[in-house]
Write a protein that holds these residues in place. Structure first.
Motif, PDB file in Angstrom:
ATOM      1  N   PRO A  96     -29.130  18.958  28.799  1.00 47.85           N
ATOM      2  CA  PRO A  96     -29.880  18.937  27.539  1.00 47.85           C
ATOM      3  C   PRO A  96     -31.140  18.098  27.647  1.00 47.85           C
ATOM      4  O   PRO A  96     -31.222  17.168  28.462  1.00 47.85           O
ATOM      5  CB  PRO A  96     -28.884  18.312  26.550  1.00 47.85           C
ATOM      6  CG  PRO A  96     -27.952  17.517  27.398  1.00 47.85           C
ATOM      7  CD  PRO A  96     -27.859  18.224  28.718  1.00 47.85           C
TER       8      PRO A  96
ATOM      9  N   ASP B 117     -35.224  19.208  21.375  1.00 47.72           N
ATOM     10  CA  ASP B 117     -34.195  19.706  22.287  1.00 47.72           C
ATOM     11  C   ASP B 117     -32.790  19.587  21.707  1.00 47.72           C
ATOM     12  O   ASP B 117     -31.816  19.948  22.365  1.00 47.72           O
ATOM     13  CB  ASP B 117     -34.215  18.901  23.594  1.00 47.72           C
ATOM     14  CG  ASP B 117     -35.564  18.946  24.290  1.00 47.72           C
ATOM     15  OD1 ASP B 117     -36.136  20.040  24.391  1.00 47.72           O
ATOM     16  OD2 ASP B 117     -36.044  17.875  24.732  1.00 47.72           O
ATOM     17  N   ARG B 118     -32.652  19.084  20.482  1.00 47.31           N
ATOM     18  CA  ARG B 118     -31.347  18.758  19.914  1.00 47.31           C
ATOM     19  C   ARG B 118     -30.428  19.980  19.896  1.00 47.31           C
ATOM     20  O   ARG B 118     -30.792  21.041  19.407  1.00 47.31           O
ATOM     21  CB  ARG B 118     -31.525  18.209  18.500  1.00 47.31           C
ATOM     22  CG  ARG B 118     -30.313  17.475  17.955  1.00 47.31           C
ATOM     23  CD  ARG B 118     -30.588  16.953  16.549  1.00 47.31           C
ATOM     24  NE  ARG B 118     -31.710  16.048  16.471  1.00 47.31           N
ATOM     25  CZ  ARG B 118     -31.618  14.721  16.521  1.00 47.31           C
ATOM     26  NH1 ARG B 118     -30.438  14.162  16.658  1.00 47.31           N
ATOM     27  NH2 ARG B 118     -32.709  13.979  16.424  1.00 47.31           N
ATOM     28  N   LEU B 119     -29.220  19.819  20.422  1.00 46.16           N
ATOM     29  CA  LEU B 119     -28.250  20.907  20.496  1.00 46.16           C
ATOM     30  C   LEU B 119     -27.405  20.969  19.237  1.00 46.16           C
ATOM     31  O   LEU B 119     -27.230  19.985  18.531  1.00 46.16           O
ATOM     32  CB  LEU B 119     -27.324  20.700  21.699  1.00 46.16           C
ATOM     33  CG  LEU B 119     -27.958  20.636  23.087  1.00 46.16           C
ATOM     34  CD1 LEU B 119     -26.887  20.360  24.137  1.00 46.16           C
ATOM     35  CD2 LEU B 119     -28.700  21.928  23.407  1.00 46.16           C
ATOM     36  N   THR B 120     -26.851  22.139  18.972  1.00 46.86           N
ATOM     37  CA  THR B 120     -25.855  22.271  17.911  1.00 46.86           C
ATOM     38  C   THR B 120     -24.489  21.863  18.481  1.00 46.86           C
ATOM     39  O   THR B 120     -24.283  21.846  19.710  1.00 46.86           O
ATOM     40  CB  THR B 120     -25.770  23.706  17.389  1.00 46.86           C
ATOM     41  OG1 THR B 120     -25.262  24.551  18.425  1.00 46.86           O
ATOM     42  CG2 THR B 120     -27.142  24.202  16.935  1.00 46.86           C
ATOM     43  N   TRP B 121     -23.553  21.603  17.583  1.00 44.94           N
ATOM     44  CA  TRP B 121     -22.205  21.281  18.053  1.00 44.94           C
ATOM     45  C   TRP B 121     -21.574  22.464  18.779  1.00 44.94           C
ATOM     46  O   TRP B 121     -20.810  22.282  19.740  1.00 44.94           O
ATOM     47  CB  TRP B 121     -21.336  20.827  16.884  1.00 44.94           C
ATOM     48  CG  TRP B 121     -21.522  19.372  16.576  1.00 44.94           C
ATOM     49  CD1 TRP B 121     -22.082  18.815  15.468  1.00 44.94           C
ATOM     50  CD2 TRP B 121     -21.155  18.278  17.428  1.00 44.94           C
ATOM     51  NE1 TRP B 121     -22.110  17.445  15.568  1.00 44.94           N
ATOM     52  CE2 TRP B 121     -21.537  17.098  16.753  1.00 44.94           C
ATOM     53  CE3 TRP B 121     -20.556  18.185  18.676  1.00 44.94           C
ATOM     54  CZ2 TRP B 121     -21.320  15.822  17.307  1.00 44.94           C
ATOM     55  CZ3 TRP B 121     -20.341  16.930  19.228  1.00 44.94           C
ATOM     56  CH2 TRP B 121     -20.714  15.770  18.551  1.00 44.94           C
TER      57      TRP B 121
ATOM     58  N   GLN C  95     -23.106  24.576  20.712  1.00 43.87           N
ATOM     59  CA  GLN C  95     -23.644  24.563  22.070  1.00 43.87           C
ATOM     60  C   GLN C  95     -22.992  23.475  22.925  1.00 43.87           C
ATOM     61  O   GLN C  95     -22.661  23.693  24.095  1.00 43.87           O
ATOM     62  CB  GLN C  95     -25.162  24.359  22.019  1.00 43.87           C
ATOM     63  CG  GLN C  95     -25.930  25.544  21.455  1.00 43.87           C
ATOM     64  CD  GLN C  95     -27.399  25.219  21.257  1.00 43.87           C
ATOM     65  OE1 GLN C  95     -27.754  24.172  20.704  1.00 43.87           O
ATOM     66  NE2 GLN C  95     -28.271  26.114  21.715  1.00 43.87           N
ATOM     67  N   VAL C  96     -22.817  22.298  22.339  1.00 35.09           N
ATOM     68  CA  VAL C  96     -22.210  21.191  23.077  1.00 35.09           C
ATOM     69  C   VAL C  96     -20.780  21.529  23.474  1.00 35.09           C
ATOM     70  O   VAL C  96     -20.372  21.347  24.635  1.00 35.09           O
ATOM     71  CB  VAL C  96     -22.250  19.891  22.245  1.00 35.09           C
ATOM     72  CG1 VAL C  96     -21.425  18.792  22.927  1.00 35.09           C
ATOM     73  CG2 VAL C  96     -23.681  19.435  22.047  1.00 35.09           C
TER      74      VAL C  96
ATOM     75  N   PRO D  52     -25.938  15.749  18.347  1.00 41.75           N
ATOM     76  CA  PRO D  52     -25.940  17.152  17.892  1.00 41.75           C
ATOM     77  C   PRO D  52     -25.857  17.280  16.370  1.00 41.75           C
ATOM     78  O   PRO D  52     -25.627  16.304  15.650  1.00 41.75           O
ATOM     79  CB  PRO D  52     -24.687  17.733  18.549  1.00 41.75           C
ATOM     80  CG  PRO D  52     -24.304  16.762  19.617  1.00 41.75           C
ATOM     81  CD  PRO D  52     -24.742  15.420  19.122  1.00 41.75           C
TER      82      PRO D  52
END
Length: 433
Positions: free
Chosen positions: A159, A165-169, A171-172, A290
């Motif tokens: 990431p 660049d913040r991911l969703t939960w 995606q994590v 996230p």
């Protein structure tokens, strides 16, 4: 961003003259001793040494207790009117209850000093009914640490470090499952402050649930709602599926990540020093916390402040020390470096970021910008309620039950009923004061 911080630091320096001055040498009877009750053994040693060098008429005696005993120790000693405690560490969401019980001094006389030296989010954290009752020392944030090797060998993209660049939960956890399935780490995901409301509130609110306390006095529980149940199923499944470790307490989680056993790790700034000094050094990174897809970004804030006991018989010396620890850059920097926590004093932030650059230059390259973004846009305070201690205690127990596989409906219905009884009593007590 660094240039902006330097401008703020220069502006804040003008307000520090009242903090940084030295006291006269002690009279013949020797220095006056004040007692500082805190849950951070060793964190203030350098701060105290510097304060005593500048203030030879005051000696500071530390009484450090374990984190999970701090609330009960404070309650027991101040409720009894104990005059032997002069300065006390204050956790912001518990401040309203301490004020209601008359434990702390009103620090309204320091409002101008706070405004000229401290961030607004920090000032808000120690404010009850429009007045400051303590001095803010640190703020906080959440980050997504990751094990580079575990992710790379599992085919999971690393990431990025910025807000963009913040991911969703989703995606994590998709990436965490790949890590787990590939066996490149024992667990795909972990949370440092497992089962604690502080760490879980941002996830809850990003998923559309409220903070759990409602009403003008924040004494109305609301934890048995559809949104809370959705979160509870999500949280329980992390452990039921073996994606995250069951039966590991918060104190053990950093070592689990540092030893390479966790792919993604939700933690705070205090984790930077631990990871940088571990066997994982050079093989980890930092990404933004996230958020839930379709929901808002929510990050935690607030950290420990320093208050003066209303029962202290040495309040002038106690106030000098409290201001030095929280507002003087040299005092703040010493404490922040020991704990790797971001300071509230704006003049101390550039030095804090410089320190992170020394500790982990590659991993922390974007942390300063991320901290500023999260604090200005996404930070969410915990409820300011005289019933917060009861609320947090009940909900932390409920989160633990969920992690161990308990029935979601039963856990939340039980927590709702318990809180209704407890907070109704708090409302009655508040009306009697």
């Amino acid at each position: 961003m660094r240039a902006r911080l330097l401008r703020r630091a220069a502006a804040a320096a003008a307000g520090l003259a009242v903090v940084a001055g030295c006291a006269a040498a002690p009279a013949g009877d020797g220095p006056e001793t004040i007692v500082f009750l805190n849950p951070h053994a060793g964190a203030y040693d350098a701060v105290i040494a510097e304060f005593e060098a500048r203030n030879p008429d005051v000696r500071v005696e530390q009484q450090s207790v374990p984190f999970d005993q701090m609330v009960s120790q404070t309650q027991a000693r101040l409720a009894s009117g104990d005059t032997s405690v002069d300065v006390v560490s204050v956790d912001p969401p518990r401040l309203a209850g301490m004020v209601a019980q008359g434990f702390l001094t009103d620090e309204s006389a320091s409002e101008d000093l706070l405004e000229s030296t401290s961030s607004q989010v920090g000032i808000n954290s120690v404010t009850v009914d429009g007045r400051p009752w303590a001095y803010p020392l640190w703020t906080s944030d959440a980050f997504l640490f990751y094990n580079r090797d575990a992710l790379t060998r599992a085919g999971v993209p690393l990431p990025g470090p910025s807000d963009a660049d913040r991911l969703t939960w989703d995606q994590v956890l998709d990436g965490a499952r790949k890590v787990s399935e590939a066996g490149t780490a024992r667990y795909g995901f972990g949370i440092e402050q497992v089962d604690r409301y502080y760490a879980l509130q941002p996830i809850l609110e990003s998923m559309g649930a409220g903070p759990g306390l409602e009403g003008p006095d924040e004494l109305t529980p609301a934890v048995d709602t559809e949104q809370w149940r959705q979160f509870a199923h999500w949280y329980r499944d992390l452990y039921a599926d073996g994606l995250a470790p069951r039966g590991v307490d918060p104190g053990q989680m950093p070592e689990l990540f540092a030893s390479g056993q966790v792919g993604f790790f939700l933690t705070g700034a205090s984790g930077i020093g631990r990871a940088a000094g571990s066997d994982l050094a050079g093989n980890w990174g930092i990404a933004p916390a996230p958020y839930a897809a379709g929901g808002p970004v929510v990050t935690p804030t607030d950290s420990w402040g320093v208050g003066i006991s209303a029962y202290s018989e040495k309040q002038e010396a106690a106030r000098r020390f409290a201001r030095f620890v929280t507002l003087d850059p040299q005092g703040v920097i010493a404490a922040s470096q020991e704990m790797t926590l971001p300071p509230v004093a704006t003049a101390a932030m550039p030095a804090y970021l410089d320190y992170l650059d020394e500790v982990a230059p590659d991993e922390t390259a974007g942390v300063g910008e991320l901290l500023e973004t999260d604090l200005e846009r996404y930070a969410r305070h915990r409820p300011t309620s005289v019933g917060y201690v009861q609320f947090e205690t009940t909900m932390n127990r409920a989160f633990g039950d969920l992690r161990n596989g308990a029935d979601v409906d039963a856990v939340l219905a039980g927590a709702q009923a318990t809180l209704t009884r407890q907070l109704d009593r708090q409302r009655e007590l508040a009306g009697d004061r």
